[in-house]
Design a protein around this motif. Sequence first.
Motif, PDB file in Angstrom:
ATOM      1  N   LYS A  36       0.894  -1.182  -0.192  1.00  0.00           N
ATOM      2  CA  LYS A  36      -0.024  -0.100  -0.148  1.00  0.00           C
ATOM      3  C   LYS A  36       0.912   1.292   0.035  1.00  0.00           C
ATOM      4  O   LYS A  36       0.418   2.435  -0.542  1.00  0.00           O
ATOM      5  N   GLU A 123      -3.904  -0.418  -1.991  1.00  0.00           N
ATOM      6  CA  GLU A 123      -4.290  -1.453  -0.450  1.00  0.00           C
ATOM      7  C   GLU A 123      -5.293  -2.203  -0.699  1.00  0.00           C
ATOM      8  O   GLU A 123      -6.398  -2.015  -1.397  1.00  0.00           O
ATOM      9  N   ASN A 125      -8.275  -4.116   0.516  1.00  0.00           N
ATOM     10  CA  ASN A 125      -9.360  -3.709   1.542  1.00  0.00           C
ATOM     11  C   ASN A 125     -10.416  -4.688   1.397  1.00  0.00           C
ATOM     12  O   ASN A 125     -11.401  -4.958   2.641  1.00  0.00           O
ATOM     13  N   ASN A 137      -9.454  -7.329  -3.618  1.00  0.00           N
ATOM     14  CA  ASN A 137     -10.164  -5.818  -4.130  1.00  0.00           C
ATOM     15  C   ASN A 137      -9.226  -4.992  -3.399  1.00  0.00           C
ATOM     16  O   ASN A 137      -8.926  -4.920  -2.478  1.00  0.00           O
ATOM     17  N   LYS A 139      -8.423  -0.735  -2.847  1.00  0.00           N
ATOM     18  CA  LYS A 139      -9.168   0.475  -2.653  1.00  0.00           C
ATOM     19  C   LYS A 139      -9.464   1.261  -3.846  1.00  0.00           C
ATOM     20  O   LYS A 139      -8.588   1.047  -4.769  1.00  0.00           O
ATOM     21  N   GLN A 142      -7.152   2.312  -7.440  1.00  0.00           N
ATOM     22  CA  GLN A 142      -5.698   1.883  -7.133  1.00  0.00           C
ATOM     23  C   GLN A 142      -5.649   0.643  -8.112  1.00  0.00           C
ATOM     24  O   GLN A 142      -6.614   0.059  -8.286  1.00  0.00           O
TER      25      GLN A 142
END
Length: 379
Positions: A36, A123, A125, A137, A139, A142
């Motif tokens: 991330k 990141e 999430n 999945n 963020k 991204q």
Amino acid sequence: MIIKKFDIAIIGGGPAGSSAALLLSKRGYSVCLIEKKIFPREVLCGEFISKEVIEYLKENLLYEGFLKLGPNLITSFRFSSENGKDITSSFEFDAYGIKRSILDNFLLTKAIESGAEIVQPAEVNALSRKGDDYLINLKAGQGDGITLNSKFIIAAYGKQNILDKVLGRGFYRRKSNLNGVKFHIEKSHFNNFNPEEIQIYTGDGIYCGLNAVDDKTITLCYLEKRDRTQSSSRELLLRLSRQNKKFCTLLREDFFEYLDKAPIYGTGNIYFGKRDIADEGIFYIGDAAGVIAPLAGDGIGMAIQSARLISDILTKNNLVKEKSVYDYKREWNKMFLRRIYIAGLIQKSILNNILRNPGIKMVSYIPGVLPSLIKYTRG
Ligand SMILES: Cc1cc2nc3c(=O)[nH]c(=O)nc-3n(C[C@H](O)[C@H](O)[C@H](O)COP(=O)(O)OP(=O)(O)OC[C@H]3O[C@@H](n4cnc5c(N)ncnc54)[C@H](O)[C@@H]3O)c2cc1C
């Protein structure tokens, strides 16, 4: 939307994730590493590395490159309690101090060079199932519109994470009153700091480690029992300087003035208890699997060892899920449970005002106890 399929997706590019990515991609698996943050970045850590990390670097022909980063050689350990008692011991293995920004960047670069595909900054999430596989999945915004799909997930996202809640890991609600803090401080703010020593100082509700990480910088890192009346994380350090004469003698007059302006790397609520280690196709490694008490044991060494363990198990079982889950749980417990337990006991005793000084006295009187404790908590 482009779907990219991998054998293994690794979440987190710290020492655990980077070494798993390097080892598995070297064995021919398709590996995706999702991180991330943009590197180099700092993290909370005492920045002391020893035996297991050096062995990993040597085994994977990374040691020469590591030495070029200019790490500081550390040959001995000094423990100074507030009653003036010192315990010292020489290391029987190579140990170094190095900034995590530099070490982690090096390890991540080597993982990419070995063939792992990197998605960064991105990141994770959430995770969902698609048949036997996982969909990862990221963020919003991204990952350049790609969807990642993998057979296995290696969760190397560190000691506390939003994913713990998302994945329903039972411990994520638990509170500890333990807080960790790190500063990088110029050498000139100390009196005669010996760069070859890692030094630990104890006081009421705090223990603090110092070691040089290059020619100019000392890492000061501490774990404290935080109470509600405390206004800042410098407060217990100030109290330590009043309680522990040797610590006080080490600090130049301008030390706390400098500290007030220095960047602080820290986190509260560090949970040292038990965690789940594997679940279906998700394998936890590094701090995500178990956090060892700092300064009493080397978390980076454990992170790398657990990466090595999962890489060996997945390879040996030809990516067969059930057998790999069974083997990983069994071997992880064998390798780490005892050392986490002993390091935890040491930490509890050091932070306990009744046990601390008698414990330190006992260790100083019985030769061989300190080297044994170092051995049992450092793999
Ligand atoms: C006070 C303190 C002092 C310590 N001192 C030492 C020491 O001197 N020596 C030592 O060996 N160990 C020390 N440790 C322990 C050491 O810092 C950890 O054990 C080590 O960092 C664990 O490595 P890791 O790769 O598991 O996790 P981390 O180093 O935490 O790396 C996790 C990575 O995952 C990324 N990430 C997190 N969430 C996501 C997400 N959702 N999606 C994508 N990426 C994500 C993060 O950005 C990070 O780069 C200390 C710990 C504490 C608390």
